[in-house]
Motif scaffolding. Structure first.
Motif, PDB file in Angstrom:
ATOM      1  N   GLU A 185       0.799  -1.282   0.098  1.00  0.00           N
ATOM      2  CA  GLU A 185      -0.089  -0.144  -0.047  1.00  0.00           C
ATOM      3  C   GLU A 185       0.872   1.129   0.062  1.00  0.00           C
ATOM      4  N   GLY A 186       0.318   2.306  -0.645  1.00  0.00           N
ATOM      5  CA  GLY A 186       1.234   3.535  -0.604  1.00  0.00           C
ATOM      6  C   GLY A 186       2.101   3.536  -1.680  1.00  0.00           C
ATOM      7  N   ALA A 187       3.092   4.487  -1.593  1.00  0.00           N
ATOM      8  CA  ALA A 187       4.046   4.763  -2.509  1.00  0.00           C
ATOM      9  C   ALA A 187       5.581   4.269  -2.083  1.00  0.00           C
ATOM     10  N   ALA A 188       6.047   3.828  -3.200  1.00  0.00           N
ATOM     11  CA  ALA A 188       7.447   3.433  -2.848  1.00  0.00           C
ATOM     12  C   ALA A 188       8.446   4.843  -2.844  1.00  0.00           C
ATOM     13  N   PRO A 189       9.522   4.989  -2.373  1.00  0.00           N
ATOM     14  CA  PRO A 189      10.286   6.146  -2.446  1.00  0.00           C
ATOM     15  C   PRO A 189      10.563   6.470  -3.729  1.00  0.00           C
ATOM     16  N   GLU A 190      10.694   7.720  -3.907  1.00  0.00           N
ATOM     17  CA  GLU A 190      10.882   8.419  -5.474  1.00  0.00           C
ATOM     18  C   GLU A 190      12.204   7.675  -6.044  1.00  0.00           C
ATOM     19  N   LEU A 191      12.206   7.166  -7.045  1.00  0.00           N
ATOM     20  CA  LEU A 191      13.347   6.484  -7.604  1.00  0.00           C
ATOM     21  C   LEU A 191      14.243   7.403  -8.573  1.00  0.00           C
ATOM     22  N   PRO A 192      15.410   8.031  -8.394  1.00  0.00           N
ATOM     23  CA  PRO A 192      15.857   9.110  -9.055  1.00  0.00           C
ATOM     24  C   PRO A 192      16.863   8.163  -9.969  1.00  0.00           C
ATOM     25  N   PHE A 193      17.163   8.777 -11.427  1.00  0.00           N
ATOM     26  CA  PHE A 193      18.004   8.618 -12.382  1.00  0.00           C
ATOM     27  C   PHE A 193      18.656   9.727 -13.000  1.00  0.00           C
ATOM     28  N   THR A 194      20.212   9.825 -12.911  1.00  0.00           N
ATOM     29  CA  THR A 194      20.860  10.742 -13.692  1.00  0.00           C
ATOM     30  C   THR A 194      21.334  10.571 -14.886  1.00  0.00           C
ATOM     31  N   LEU A 195      21.061  11.051 -16.137  1.00  0.00           N
ATOM     32  CA  LEU A 195      21.277  10.647 -17.362  1.00  0.00           C
ATOM     33  C   LEU A 195      22.454  11.716 -17.900  1.00  0.00           C
ATOM     34  N   ARG A 196      23.429  11.347 -18.570  1.00  0.00           N
ATOM     35  CA  ARG A 196      24.369  11.940 -19.372  1.00  0.00           C
ATOM     36  C   ARG A 196      23.880  11.910 -20.624  1.00  0.00           C
ATOM     37  N   LEU A 197      23.574  12.990 -21.439  1.00  0.00           N
ATOM     38  CA  LEU A 197      23.094  13.289 -22.411  1.00  0.00           C
ATOM     39  C   LEU A 197      23.750  13.972 -23.483  1.00  0.00           C
ATOM     40  N   MET A 198      23.719  13.584 -24.901  1.00  0.00           N
ATOM     41  CA  MET A 198      24.305  14.263 -25.925  1.00  0.00           C
ATOM     42  C   MET A 198      23.451  15.631 -26.225  1.00  0.00           C
ATOM     43  N   PRO A 199      23.883  16.632 -26.884  1.00  0.00           N
ATOM     44  CA  PRO A 199      23.275  17.907 -27.334  1.00  0.00           C
ATOM     45  C   PRO A 199      21.977  17.285 -28.036  1.00  0.00           C
ATOM     46  N   ASP A 200      20.810  18.220 -28.108  1.00  0.00           N
ATOM     47  CA  ASP A 200      19.654  17.670 -28.839  1.00  0.00           C
ATOM     48  C   ASP A 200      19.843  17.955 -30.411  1.00  0.00           C
ATOM     49  N   PRO A 201      19.733  17.009 -31.108  1.00  0.00           N
ATOM     50  CA  PRO A 201      20.056  17.022 -32.723  1.00  0.00           C
ATOM     51  C   PRO A 201      18.990  17.930 -33.182  1.00  0.00           C
ATOM     52  N   ARG A 202      17.869  18.102 -32.667  1.00  0.00           N
ATOM     53  CA  ARG A 202      16.676  18.938 -33.138  1.00  0.00           C
ATOM     54  C   ARG A 202      17.063  20.198 -33.342  1.00  0.00           C
ATOM     55  N   SER A 203      18.063  20.961 -32.563  1.00  0.00           N
ATOM     56  CA  SER A 203      18.456  22.149 -32.364  1.00  0.00           C
ATOM     57  C   SER A 203      19.094  22.652 -33.654  1.00  0.00           C
ATOM     58  N   VAL A 204      19.399  21.693 -34.547  1.00  0.00           N
ATOM     59  CA  VAL A 204      20.446  22.018 -35.615  1.00  0.00           C
ATOM     60  C   VAL A 204      19.463  22.072 -36.967  1.00  0.00           C
ATOM     61  N   VAL A 205      18.931  23.224 -37.292  1.00  0.00           N
ATOM     62  CA  VAL A 205      17.854  23.544 -38.311  1.00  0.00           C
ATOM     63  C   VAL A 205      18.618  23.437 -39.686  1.00  0.00           C
ATOM     64  N   ASP A 206      18.106  22.743 -40.529  1.00  0.00           N
ATOM     65  CA  ASP A 206      18.572  22.431 -42.082  1.00  0.00           C
ATOM     66  C   ASP A 206      17.991  24.017 -42.867  1.00  0.00           C
ATOM     67  N   ARG A 207      18.533  24.830 -42.776  1.00  0.00           N
ATOM     68  CA  ARG A 207      18.235  25.959 -43.575  1.00  0.00           C
ATOM     69  C   ARG A 207      18.091  26.139 -44.801  1.00  0.00           C
ATOM     70  N   GLU A 208      18.768  25.160 -45.441  1.00  0.00           N
ATOM     71  CA  GLU A 208      18.820  25.104 -47.011  1.00  0.00           C
ATOM     72  C   GLU A 208      17.057  24.504 -47.419  1.00  0.00           C
ATOM     73  N   HIS A 209      16.510  23.890 -46.750  1.00  0.00           N
ATOM     74  CA  HIS A 209      15.424  23.421 -47.125  1.00  0.00           C
ATOM     75  C   HIS A 209      13.872  23.836 -46.146  1.00  0.00           C
ATOM     76  N   LEU A 210      14.211  24.827 -45.765  1.00  0.00           N
ATOM     77  CA  LEU A 210      13.195  25.511 -44.836  1.00  0.00           C
ATOM     78  C   LEU A 210      12.149  26.050 -46.253  1.00  0.00           C
TER      79      LEU A 210
END
Length: 212
Positions: A185-210
């Protein structure tokens, strides 16, 4: 009728007992700077048991796939919509779901049924910065919110293995994983995860094909 009538109260009480002995689990994902990480897929090793297959919709708006990450289960289908004023060429080369659609503004694709588990990377052959992912799994799964949280409710008490995947995890690193015990019954203690991430590739906009 008398026999059923005598059983109904027992069934009702049994249903309350099951609900009362269900626990919950909250997962928190942050990056190495302590910022919440959204769009992480959190799975627990309990089978998903849907009653019917679902249809998922991936929109294309402002030259972005929405959502970035979508969780599906075998037998579910996906439909792609183009809400932009430009054409899009959606494609996947994944062995569990290869397809392509050229969509003019306002068009939608035919449904694609996905029967195999795995991760499908989506792209647009016209706009290289458009990327999204479909995660097909038999496990119970949630995608973390903007606050970096995923919550599982009504879990039977027991030992669970929790795994976390994100499209920007560095390749070659093992998947983040941890074990946790959910109380009756009730809640388990919050389970934390720390993730090491690469930069978001979506931030690189393809200006040629806008506005192609």
């Amino acid at each position: 009728m008398k026999r059923w009538g005598s059983r109904l109260p027992c069934l009702f009480v049994w249903g309350i007992a099951v609900a009362a002995h269900a626990g919950s689990l909250t997962i928190k994902t942050i990056d190495n700077r302590g910022h919440p990480v959204s769009d992480a897929v959190v799975t627990i090793d309990r089978a998903n048991s849907p009653t019917t297959a679902s249809t998922h919709y991936i929109d294309q708006k402002s030259e972005t796939f929405i959502p970035y990450v979508e969780v599906m289960h075998p037998g579910d289908s996906v439909v792609f919509r183009n809400s932009d004023n430009t054409r899009h060429h959606v494609y996947s080369f994944s062995p569990i779901g290869a397809f392509q659609f050229i969509l003019s503004p306002g068009e939608s694709s035919s449904p694609v049924v996905l029967n195999r588990t795995g991760i499908i990377a989506l792209g647009c052959n016209i706009h290289d910065h458009m990327i999204a992912y479909l995660v097909v799994t038999t496990d119970q799964a949630q995608v973390t919110t903007q606050q970096g949280q995923a919550r599982f409710d009504d879990l039977p008490a027991g030992h669970y293995t929790v795994k976390v995947w994100h499209p920007q995890l560095w390749p070659g690193h093992p998947l983040a994983s941890s074990d946790v015990d959910v109380p009756p019954e009730g809640a388990a203690p919050e389970l934390p995860f720390t993730l090491r991430l690469m930069p978001d590739p979506r931030s690189v906009v393809d200006r040629e094909h806008l506005d192609y």
